[in-house]
Write a protein that holds these residues in place. Structure first.
Motif, PDB file in Angstrom:
ATOM      1  N   ILE A   1       1.514   0.379   4.713  1.00 30.18           N
ATOM      2  CA  ILE A   1       2.003   0.247   3.339  1.00 30.18           C
ATOM      3  C   ILE A   1       2.981  -0.914   3.313  1.00 30.18           C
ATOM      4  O   ILE A   1       3.918  -0.960   4.098  1.00 30.18           O
ATOM      5  N   LYS A   2       2.719  -1.846   2.404  1.00 33.41           N
ATOM      6  CA  LYS A   2       3.616  -2.987   2.255  1.00 33.41           C
ATOM      7  C   LYS A   2       3.719  -3.342   0.778  1.00 33.41           C
ATOM      8  O   LYS A   2       2.961  -2.828  -0.046  1.00 33.41           O
ATOM      9  N   GLN A   3       4.643  -4.203   0.449  1.00 37.40           N
ATOM     10  CA  GLN A   3       4.811  -4.629  -0.935  1.00 37.40           C
ATOM     11  C   GLN A   3       3.488  -5.177  -1.453  1.00 37.40           C
ATOM     12  O   GLN A   3       2.824  -5.963  -0.797  1.00 37.40           O
ATOM     13  N   GLY A   4       3.077  -4.693  -2.632  1.00 42.98           N
ATOM     14  CA  GLY A   4       1.818  -5.131  -3.237  1.00 42.98           C
ATOM     15  C   GLY A   4       0.626  -4.259  -2.904  1.00 42.98           C
ATOM     16  O   GLY A   4      -0.428  -4.390  -3.527  1.00 42.98           O
ATOM     17  N   SER A   5       0.759  -3.338  -1.932  1.00 37.61           N
ATOM     18  CA  SER A   5      -0.348  -2.432  -1.599  1.00 37.61           C
ATOM     19  C   SER A   5      -0.648  -1.509  -2.776  1.00 37.61           C
ATOM     20  O   SER A   5       0.277  -1.014  -3.433  1.00 37.61           O
ATOM     21  N   VAL A   6      -1.923  -1.251  -3.020  1.00 33.72           N
ATOM     22  CA  VAL A   6      -2.295  -0.271  -4.041  1.00 33.72           C
ATOM     23  C   VAL A   6      -1.987   1.109  -3.485  1.00 33.72           C
ATOM     24  O   VAL A   6      -2.424   1.475  -2.396  1.00 33.72           O
ATOM     25  N   ILE A   7      -1.207   1.885  -4.237  1.00 29.98           N
ATOM     26  CA  ILE A   7      -0.752   3.200  -3.777  1.00 29.98           C
ATOM     27  C   ILE A   7      -1.233   4.325  -4.677  1.00 29.98           C
ATOM     28  O   ILE A   7      -1.086   5.491  -4.370  1.00 29.98           O
ATOM     29  N   GLY A   8      -1.845   3.968  -5.819  1.00 27.89           N
ATOM     30  CA  GLY A   8      -2.314   5.001  -6.734  1.00 27.89           C
ATOM     31  C   GLY A   8      -2.863   4.389  -8.000  1.00 27.89           C
ATOM     32  O   GLY A   8      -3.183   3.192  -8.051  1.00 27.89           O
ATOM     33  N   SER A   9      -2.950   5.240  -9.030  1.00 26.13           N
ATOM     34  CA  SER A   9      -3.524   4.763 -10.291  1.00 26.13           C
ATOM     35  C   SER A   9      -2.833   5.402 -11.488  1.00 26.13           C
ATOM     36  O   SER A   9      -2.264   6.480 -11.392  1.00 26.13           O
ATOM     37  N   LEU A  10      -2.928   4.697 -12.601  1.00 26.63           N
ATOM     38  CA  LEU A  10      -2.482   5.182 -13.891  1.00 26.63           C
ATOM     39  C   LEU A  10      -3.738   5.412 -14.710  1.00 26.63           C
ATOM     40  O   LEU A  10      -4.564   4.514 -14.843  1.00 26.63           O
TER      41      LEU A  10
ATOM     42  N   THR B   1       0.851  -0.428  -7.684  1.00 22.21           N
ATOM     43  CA  THR B   1       1.145  -1.034  -6.391  1.00 22.21           C
ATOM     44  C   THR B   1       2.578  -0.738  -5.961  1.00 22.21           C
ATOM     45  O   THR B   1       3.421  -0.330  -6.757  1.00 22.21           O
ATOM     46  N   VAL B   2       2.827  -0.963  -4.667  1.00 20.59           N
ATOM     47  CA  VAL B   2       4.163  -0.795  -4.108  1.00 20.59           C
ATOM     48  C   VAL B   2       5.019  -1.965  -4.579  1.00 20.59           C
ATOM     49  O   VAL B   2       4.652  -3.128  -4.410  1.00 20.59           O
ATOM     50  N   LYS B   3       6.145  -1.640  -5.184  1.00 21.32           N
ATOM     51  CA  LYS B   3       7.077  -2.661  -5.687  1.00 21.32           C
ATOM     52  C   LYS B   3       7.904  -3.223  -4.536  1.00 21.32           C
ATOM     53  O   LYS B   3       8.124  -4.423  -4.438  1.00 21.32           O
ATOM     54  N   SER B   4       8.383  -2.322  -3.663  1.00 25.59           N
ATOM     55  CA  SER B   4       9.165  -2.759  -2.502  1.00 25.59           C
ATOM     56  C   SER B   4       9.239  -1.623  -1.483  1.00 25.59           C
ATOM     57  O   SER B   4       8.914  -0.482  -1.786  1.00 25.59           O
ATOM     58  N   ILE B   5       9.679  -1.980  -0.286  1.00 29.11           N
ATOM     59  CA  ILE B   5       9.941  -1.008   0.770  1.00 29.11           C
ATOM     60  C   ILE B   5      11.447  -1.018   0.985  1.00 29.11           C
ATOM     61  O   ILE B   5      12.036  -2.075   1.250  1.00 29.11           O
ATOM     62  N   GLY B   6      12.076   0.152   0.844  1.00 23.80           N
ATOM     63  CA  GLY B   6      13.528   0.237   0.995  1.00 23.80           C
ATOM     64  C   GLY B   6      13.977   0.079   2.436  1.00 23.80           C
ATOM     65  O   GLY B   6      13.172   0.108   3.370  1.00 23.80           O
ATOM     66  N   SER B   7      15.273  -0.070   2.631  1.00 21.85           N
ATOM     67  CA  SER B   7      15.836  -0.290   3.970  1.00 21.85           C
ATOM     68  C   SER B   7      15.603   0.884   4.916  1.00 21.85           C
ATOM     69  O   SER B   7      15.592   0.716   6.128  1.00 21.85           O
ATOM     70  N   ASN B   8      15.412   2.082   4.373  1.00 18.19           N
ATOM     71  CA  ASN B   8      15.130   3.260   5.204  1.00 18.19           C
ATOM     72  C   ASN B   8      13.662   3.654   5.148  1.00 18.19           C
ATOM     73  O   ASN B   8      13.311   4.795   5.436  1.00 18.19           O
ATOM     74  N   GLY B   9      12.793   2.722   4.744  1.00 18.06           N
ATOM     75  CA  GLY B   9      11.362   2.993   4.699  1.00 18.06           C
ATOM     76  C   GLY B   9      10.885   3.649   3.422  1.00 18.06           C
ATOM     77  O   GLY B   9       9.731   4.037   3.322  1.00 18.06           O
ATOM     78  N   GLU B  10      11.753   3.766   2.411  1.00 17.76           N
ATOM     79  CA  GLU B  10      11.340   4.356   1.150  1.00 17.76           C
ATOM     80  C   GLU B  10      10.292   3.457   0.499  1.00 17.76           C
ATOM     81  O   GLU B  10      10.399   2.242   0.544  1.00 17.76           O
ATOM     82  N   ILE B  11       9.310   4.077  -0.123  1.00 15.60           N
ATOM     83  CA  ILE B  11       8.286   3.339  -0.837  1.00 15.60           C
ATOM     84  C   ILE B  11       8.650   3.385  -2.321  1.00 15.60           C
ATOM     85  O   ILE B  11       8.721   4.452  -2.920  1.00 15.60           O
ATOM     86  N   VAL B  12       8.885   2.207  -2.901  1.00 13.26           N
ATOM     87  CA  VAL B  12       9.355   2.105  -4.278  1.00 13.26           C
ATOM     88  C   VAL B  12       8.208   1.614  -5.161  1.00 13.26           C
ATOM     89  O   VAL B  12       7.570   0.601  -4.855  1.00 13.26           O
TER      90      VAL B  12
END
Length: 181
Positions: free
Chosen positions: A59-68, A79-90
Motif C-alpha cells: 500500500i502506497k500513496q495513490g494505491s486504489v484501496i476501495g470504491s465509492l 485511493t490512498v491519500k498518504s501514509i502516516g508516520s506510524n503506518g496509518e493509511i489515510v
C-alpha cells in the motif's frame, strides 16, 4: 529437533460499518459513527514466538484501496491519500491504523463541512478494503489473511441558509436621506 510452525489466523474477515452524520429518508437524525475497531486473532504454537502484524498487500500513496458507489450505481475508485508516520493509511474518508504488535486496528472517519465524507448523499456507500497478515519472529507467515472491509454509509444533509449584506431602505427616501417626490 523442533521446527518453526507458522502462526495461524483464527478470524479471517471483519466488516466495520460507519454512518455519515445527517438524516435518513424519513428526515430522522443519524448521529453518525466516527470510529470503529477490530482485532486480528492469531496464535503460534511455538513458545515465545513474537507475532508481528502487517498489511499483506503493498500500500502506497495513490494505491486504489476501495470504491465509492453513488445511489444511482455509478462507481469511482478511492485511493490512498498518504501514509502516516506510524503506518496509518489515510484516505479522503478517514484513517486506518494497524497496531503491528497487537493486531488491533481502528478506522477513524474524517467528517467536516465540505470534505468527502460530508458530501456523501443518502444511498451513497464507501467501501475500503484492507488485508492483514501476521508473521512470527522467525519470519514464517500465516497461510490465511484477515480481510477488513470498512463501509461508510452516506446520509442526507439538512439544508441551511445564512444571510449577509442585506440592506433595507424605506420607500420614499433617496440615499443621503432626501425625500423623493
Amino acid at each position: 529437533n523442533g521446527s518453526n510452525d507458522k502462526p495461524e489466523i483464527a478470524n479471517t474477515e471483519n466488516t466495520l460499518t460507519l454512518w455519515e452524520t445527517g438524516v435518513d429518508a424519513d428526515n430522522k437524525d443519524i448521529a453518525g459513527t466516527n470510529l470503529s475497531k477490530g482485532k486480528v486473532n492469531a496464535d503460534d504454537v511455538d513458545a515465545n514466538d513474537k507475532l508481528t502484524y502487517f498489511f499483506s498487500n503493498e500500500i502506497k500513496q495513490g494505491s486504489v484501496i476501495g470504491s465509492l458507489t453513488l445511489a444511482d450505481g455509478t462507481k469511482a475508485d478511492i485511493t490512498v491519500k498518504s501514509i502516516g508516520s506510524n503506518g496509518e493509511i489515510v484516505t479522503d474518508y478517514g484513517t486506518f491504523h494497524l497496531n503491528t504488535a497487537t493486531g488491533e486496528y481502528t478506522f477513524t472517519k474524517t467528517e467536516s463541512t465540505g470534505n468527502a465524507t460530508d458530501k456523501l448523499q443518502l444511498g451513497d456507500t464507501v467501501e475500503l478494503d484492507f488485508t492483514i497478515s501476521v508473521k512470527d519472529s522467525h519470519g514464517a507467515s500465516a497461510d490465511s489473511t484477515h480481510d477488513v472491509k470498512v463501509v461508510i454509509n452516506g446520509s442526507n444533509d439538512r439544508p441551511w441558509a445564512s444571510m449577509q449584506g442585506i440592506t433595507v431602505k424605506e420607500a420614499g427616501v433617496h440615499d443621503g436621506n432626501t425625500a423623493t417626490s
